[in-house]
Design an enzyme around this catalytic site. Structure first.
Site, mmCIF file in Angstrom:
data_model
loop_
_atom_site.group_PDB
_atom_site.id
_atom_site.type_symbol
_atom_site.label_atom_id
_atom_site.label_comp_id
_atom_site.label_asym_id
_atom_site.label_seq_id
_atom_site.Cartn_x
_atom_site.Cartn_y
_atom_site.Cartn_z
ATOM 1 N N SER A 60 1.010 -1.498 -0.263
ATOM 2 C CA SER A 60 -0.461 -0.332 0.024
ATOM 3 C C SER A 60 1.172 1.486 -0.585
ATOM 4 O O SER A 60 0.432 2.094 -0.621
ATOM 5 C CB SER A 60 -1.107 0.047 1.091
ATOM 6 O OG SER A 60 -0.160 -0.170 2.236
ATOM 7 N N GLY A 97 -2.209 -4.111 1.276
ATOM 8 C CA GLY A 97 -2.382 -5.640 1.472
ATOM 9 C C GLY A 97 -1.238 -6.012 1.642
ATOM 10 O O GLY A 97 -0.867 -7.402 2.006
ATOM 11 N N ASN A 125 4.832 -5.318 5.885
ATOM 12 C CA ASN A 125 3.348 -6.226 6.135
ATOM 13 C C ASN A 125 3.765 -7.602 6.968
ATOM 14 O O ASN A 125 2.659 -7.642 8.356
ATOM 15 C CB ASN A 125 2.164 -6.322 5.569
ATOM 16 C CG ASN A 125 1.422 -5.065 5.073
ATOM 17 O OD1 ASN A 125 1.273 -3.830 5.353
ATOM 18 N ND2 ASN A 125 0.940 -5.190 3.537
ATOM 19 N N ASP A 208 -4.417 7.043 10.432
ATOM 20 C CA ASP A 208 -3.931 5.481 10.532
ATOM 21 C C ASP A 208 -2.406 5.672 11.418
ATOM 22 O O ASP A 208 -2.110 4.360 12.075
ATOM 23 C CB ASP A 208 -4.373 4.029 10.151
ATOM 24 C CG ASP A 208 -3.264 3.933 8.302
ATOM 25 O OD1 ASP A 208 -2.461 5.046 8.730
ATOM 26 O OD2 ASP A 208 -4.041 3.939 7.732
ATOM 27 N N HIS A 211 0.024 4.776 7.092
ATOM 28 C CA HIS A 211 -0.033 5.546 5.092
ATOM 29 C C HIS A 211 0.547 6.756 5.441
ATOM 30 O O HIS A 211 -0.380 7.864 5.877
ATOM 31 C CB HIS A 211 -1.601 4.669 4.727
ATOM 32 C CG HIS A 211 -1.548 3.627 4.781
ATOM 33 N ND1 HIS A 211 -2.703 2.923 5.379
ATOM 34 C CD2 HIS A 211 -0.709 2.245 3.746
ATOM 35 C CE1 HIS A 211 -1.853 2.030 5.459
ATOM 36 N NE2 HIS A 211 -1.565 1.763 4.623
#
Length: 243
Positions: A60, A97, A125, A208, A211
């Site tokens: 992402s 993701g 991730n 968040d 990002h």
């Protein structure tokens, strides 16, 4: 600059902060592959391989989740390439993701055509989910091997990542080090830390805390450009171990 406004669907569902560490004449966004059926200054430009594509392959962060496609760092790097008159095009093959296992399963699809430069940005991730580092290392090595096989003239740039010590200091330290080791073993160009100056800095990240904002992506683009610009100005050559 032309951008194909394709978005990838998988959203990153992580709740803690990624701290110290997480074109040419066109910039495009690669479309997602079909579902997997199994596991997952204006100097003269130097001679280049048949392909003039710079492909960004990542999660992402590369996809630009939460910002417009033209605000994501691959598109911004593409603008810098245009301004420098280097004649490369940029393709954004980021998938929100994505883990290294997912990247390993789709890299062959992405490399249906050869590329000049392959920028590998994966692993964040894995680290945030606490996946075994041995698997992350194997998957990244497999991606590198596939690039060397399918696009043997490509230069590979590895984007180093770091994670917060939530899972322990040893895990975080070993995670950071695996990028250094892979780059050394495979003679890759390493960006030491993709999120330098952005990771853990609230004003450069979305709500968040993971990002980057548009401003954060501008900083990342400068970081990537510092490594990529001299590489694009070098004459093309075969990768290590190739005739």
């Amino acid at each position: 600059m032309k951008i194909r406004p394709t978005r990838f669907g998988l959203l990153l569902s992580l709740s803690f902060l990624l701290l110290t560490g997480c074109g040419g004449n066109s910039a495009e966004t690669a479309q997602a592959p079909p579902p997997a059926t199994t596991g997952s200054a204006n100097q003269a430009a130097p001679p280049r391989p048949a392909s003039n594509t710079v492909l960004f392959f990542g999660n992402s962060l590369t996809a630009g989740l939460g910002v417009e496609p033209e605000q994501a760092f691959p598109a911004l790097v593409g603008q810098k390439i245009d301004s420098a008159g280097l004649g490369y095009s940029v393709v954004n093959a980021g998938l929100s993701g994505e883990t290294t296992a997912g990247g390993r399963s789709r890299v062959g699809w992405v490399l249906r055509r050869p590329v000049a430069v392959f920028v590998l940005e994966l692993g964040g991730n894995d680290g945030l989910r606490g996946l075994p580092l041995s698997a992350t290392r194997r998957n990244l090595q497999a991606i590198i091997d596939t690039v060397r096989q399918l696009s043997p003239g490509a230069r590979i740039v590895l984007a180093g990542m770091q994670i917060p010590p939530n899972l322990g200091e040893d895990y975080a330290r070993e995670f950071k080090q695996l990028y250094v080791e892979l780059a050394s073993k495979n003679e890759l160009t390493l960006i030491p830390f993709l999120l330098e100056g952005v990771g853990g800095v609230a004003r450069f990240n979305q709500r968040d805390g993971i990002h980057p904002t548009a401003e954060g992506h501008r900083i990342i683009a400068r970081t990537v450009w510092q490594t990529l610009q001299p590489l694009l100005r070098q004459p093309s050559e075969q990768p290590p171990g190739r005739p």
